[in-house]
Design a protein around this motif. Structure first.
Motif, PDB file in Angstrom:
ATOM      1  N   TYR A 200     -10.337  -1.355  10.478  1.00 15.31           N
ATOM      2  CA  TYR A 200      -9.482  -2.160  11.341  1.00 15.31           C
ATOM      3  C   TYR A 200      -9.632  -3.662  11.130  1.00 15.31           C
ATOM      4  CZ  TYR A 200     -13.454  -2.872  14.590  1.00 15.31           C
ATOM      5  OH  TYR A 200     -14.652  -3.219  15.158  1.00 15.31           O
ATOM      6  N   THR A 201     -10.604  -4.084  10.313  1.00 13.51           N
ATOM      7  CA  THR A 201     -10.729  -5.516  10.033  1.00 13.51           C
ATOM      8  C   THR A 201     -10.288  -5.893   8.630  1.00 13.51           C
ATOM      9  OG1 THR A 201     -13.038  -5.250   9.315  1.00 13.51           O
ATOM     10  CG2 THR A 201     -12.656  -5.790  11.637  1.00 13.51           C
ATOM     11  N   ILE A 202     -10.249  -4.922   7.701  1.00 19.93           N
ATOM     12  CA  ILE A 202      -9.902  -5.237   6.311  1.00 19.93           C
ATOM     13  C   ILE A 202      -8.729  -4.399   5.816  1.00 19.93           C
ATOM     14  CG2 ILE A 202     -10.736  -5.305   3.933  1.00 19.93           C
ATOM     15  CD1 ILE A 202     -13.540  -5.775   4.995  1.00 19.93           C
ATOM     16  N   LEU A 203      -8.882  -3.087   5.838  1.00 19.02           N
ATOM     17  CA  LEU A 203      -7.862  -2.228   5.237  1.00 19.02           C
ATOM     18  C   LEU A 203      -6.551  -2.247   6.009  1.00 19.02           C
ATOM     19  CD1 LEU A 203     -10.003   0.877   4.183  1.00 19.02           C
ATOM     20  CD2 LEU A 203      -9.259  -1.066   2.802  1.00 19.02           C
ATOM     21  N   THR A 204      -6.627  -2.116   7.332  1.00 18.25           N
ATOM     22  CA  THR A 204      -5.397  -2.091   8.128  1.00 18.25           C
ATOM     23  C   THR A 204      -4.593  -3.382   8.027  1.00 18.25           C
ATOM     24  OG1 THR A 204      -6.384  -0.506   9.672  1.00 18.25           O
ATOM     25  CG2 THR A 204      -4.467  -1.745  10.440  1.00 18.25           C
ATOM     26  N   PRO A 205      -5.196  -4.580   8.179  1.00 20.07           N
ATOM     27  CA  PRO A 205      -4.410  -5.814   8.008  1.00 20.07           C
ATOM     28  C   PRO A 205      -3.842  -5.975   6.605  1.00 20.07           C
ATOM     29  CG  PRO A 205      -6.460  -6.271   9.160  1.00 20.07           C
ATOM     30  CD  PRO A 205      -6.563  -4.871   8.659  1.00 20.07           C
ATOM     31  N   MET A 206      -4.529  -5.449   5.585  1.00 12.90           N
ATOM     32  CA  MET A 206      -4.001  -5.539   4.220  1.00 12.90           C
ATOM     33  C   MET A 206      -2.800  -4.624   4.021  1.00 12.90           C
ATOM     34  SD  MET A 206      -7.491  -5.677   1.929  1.00 12.90           S
ATOM     35  CE  MET A 206      -6.531  -5.474   0.431  1.00 12.90           C
ATOM     36  N   LEU A 207      -2.814  -3.468   4.656  1.00 12.85           N
ATOM     37  CA  LEU A 207      -1.742  -2.492   4.461  1.00 12.85           C
ATOM     38  C   LEU A 207      -0.541  -2.733   5.368  1.00 12.85           C
ATOM     39  CD1 LEU A 207      -3.838   0.790   4.138  1.00 12.85           C
ATOM     40  CD2 LEU A 207      -2.791  -0.534   2.303  1.00 12.85           C
ATOM     41  N   ASN A 208      -0.734  -3.432   6.486  1.00  8.49           N
ATOM     42  CA  ASN A 208       0.373  -3.643   7.419  1.00  8.49           C
ATOM     43  C   ASN A 208       1.585  -4.325   6.791  1.00  8.49           C
ATOM     44  OD1 ASN A 208      -0.636  -2.347   9.653  1.00  8.49           O
ATOM     45  ND2 ASN A 208      -1.571  -4.177  10.534  1.00  8.49           N
ATOM     46  N   PRO A 209       1.438  -5.459   6.080  1.00 12.77           N
ATOM     47  CA  PRO A 209       2.622  -6.076   5.457  1.00 12.77           C
ATOM     48  C   PRO A 209       3.299  -5.166   4.447  1.00 12.77           C
ATOM     49  CG  PRO A 209       0.801  -7.627   5.531  1.00 12.77           C
ATOM     50  CD  PRO A 209       0.240  -6.293   5.910  1.00 12.77           C
ATOM     51  N   ILE A 210       2.526  -4.344   3.733  1.00 11.83           N
ATOM     52  CA  ILE A 210       3.123  -3.415   2.779  1.00 11.83           C
ATOM     53  C   ILE A 210       3.935  -2.346   3.505  1.00 11.83           C
ATOM     54  CG2 ILE A 210       2.630  -1.750   0.945  1.00 11.83           C
ATOM     55  CD1 ILE A 210       0.115  -3.295   0.328  1.00 11.83           C
ATOM     56  N   ILE A 211       3.396  -1.867   4.614  1.00 10.69           N
ATOM     57  CA  ILE A 211       4.117  -0.867   5.406  1.00 10.69           C
ATOM     58  C   ILE A 211       5.396  -1.457   5.974  1.00 10.69           C
ATOM     59  CG2 ILE A 211       3.985   0.586   7.457  1.00 10.69           C
ATOM     60  CD1 ILE A 211       1.000   0.849   6.949  1.00 10.69           C
ATOM     61  N   TYR A 212       5.330  -2.709   6.456  1.00 11.12           N
ATOM     62  CA  TYR A 212       6.529  -3.361   6.974  1.00 11.12           C
ATOM     63  C   TYR A 212       7.632  -3.430   5.921  1.00 11.12           C
ATOM     64  CZ  TYR A 212       3.416  -5.062  10.698  1.00 11.12           C
ATOM     65  OH  TYR A 212       2.522  -5.156  11.724  1.00 11.12           O
ATOM     66  N   SER A 213       7.262  -3.691   4.674  1.00 16.13           N
ATOM     67  CA  SER A 213       8.252  -3.890   3.624  1.00 16.13           C
ATOM     68  C   SER A 213       8.749  -2.573   3.039  1.00 16.13           C
ATOM     69  CB  SER A 213       7.673  -4.762   2.506  1.00 16.13           C
ATOM     70  OG  SER A 213       6.522  -4.153   1.949  1.00 16.13           O
ATOM     71  N   LEU A 214       7.836  -1.616   2.794  1.00 17.45           N
ATOM     72  CA  LEU A 214       8.235  -0.378   2.146  1.00 17.45           C
ATOM     73  C   LEU A 214       9.075   0.510   3.055  1.00 17.45           C
ATOM     74  CD1 LEU A 214       4.977   0.619   0.218  1.00 17.45           C
ATOM     75  CD2 LEU A 214       7.035  -0.459  -0.672  1.00 17.45           C
ATOM     76  N   ARG A 215       8.907   0.382   4.343  1.00 11.47           N
ATOM     77  CA  ARG A 215       9.645   1.230   5.275  1.00 11.47           C
ATOM     78  C   ARG A 215      10.913   0.577   5.779  1.00 11.47           C
ATOM     79  NH1 ARG A 215       5.884   3.608   9.866  1.00 11.47           N
ATOM     80  NH2 ARG A 215       7.881   4.612  10.296  1.00 11.47           N
TER      81      ARG A 215
END
Length: 224
Positions: A167-182
């Motif tokens: 919740y401090t590294i992986l989730t913030p890194m993946l959130n922008p990718i999820i916003y864009s890919l979906r």
């Protein structure tokens, strides 16, 4: 993500404005912990100054609190009032909400940070964590803090280091990718921006017509 929404006029809507703010918060969220962790890993040091600990804790809690408030309100409106979303999330409302969440997040973070740093630390100042997390600091003071620990446990209950990595590294890194890919509009804006960049490079690599005519005339005169 933030730059794409800023550059593409089709994405200048309240919903994408909030997405850009969330991406910015995710970036700052990671920046509050990861650089120090990387430095400690490469240098072999495992220490941080008392002031640095307070600064890290303040920015970390500010980003976490502000992002949580934005997501809570945005999800509430999208789920409970989907047809009124464009009205409830107008540009003016979005700006007010962003400013309000930053202010509330900063006040909440400042209160926790000041209280935690003003406790009398009479024991060892070694915390079992890879960043200055307040729940990990509470066992160190020599005073009874059970009331404050109970309050903190209601909003930051996980103290496990392995879980904190997510919740401090992986989730913030993946959130922008999820916003864009979906999102088809974001993907379309990304392709358009990439196509514009490639088109400009092709234009810059193409010989201008006047210069091409000049070389043709020179070659013809030389042949004559």
């Amino acid at each position: 993500m933030t730059a794409l929404i800023f550059l593409d006029p089709q994405l200048h809507t309240p919903m994408y404005f909030l997405r850009s703010q969330l991406s910015l918060m995710d970036l700052m969220y990671i920046s509050s912990t990861v650089p120090k962790v990387v430095y400690n890993f490469l240098s072999g040091q495992k220490s941080i100054s008392f002031l640095g600990c307070g600064v890290q804790s303040f920015f970390f809690l500010t980003m976490a609190g502000s992002e949580g408030l934005i997501l809570a309100y945005d999800c509430f409106v999208a789920i409970c009032h989907p047809l009124h979303y464009p009205i409830c999330m107008s540009k003016r409302t979005g700006v007010k909400m962003i400013i309000g969440t930053w202010i509330l997040g900063s006040i909440n973070s400042l209160a926790h940070t000041v209280y935690a740093l003003h406790l009398p630390y009479c024991r060892s100042r070694v915390i079992n964590h890879f960043y200055c997390d307040i729940p990990a600091m509470l066992p160190l003071p020599c005073v009874d803090t059970w009331v404050y620990e109970y309050m903190v446990s209601l909003c930051s209950p996980a103290e496990d280091k392995n879980l904190a990595v997510f919740y401090t590294i992986l989730t913030p890194m993946l959130n922008p990718i999820i916003y864009s890919l979906r999102n088809k509009e974001v993907l379309g804006g990304h392709r358009k921006s990439l196509w514009d960049v490639l088109s400009q490079e092709e234009v810059s690599m193409t010989v201008p017509a006047s210069l091409h005519h000049f070389f043709s005339c020179k070659l013809q005169s030389s042949a004559d």
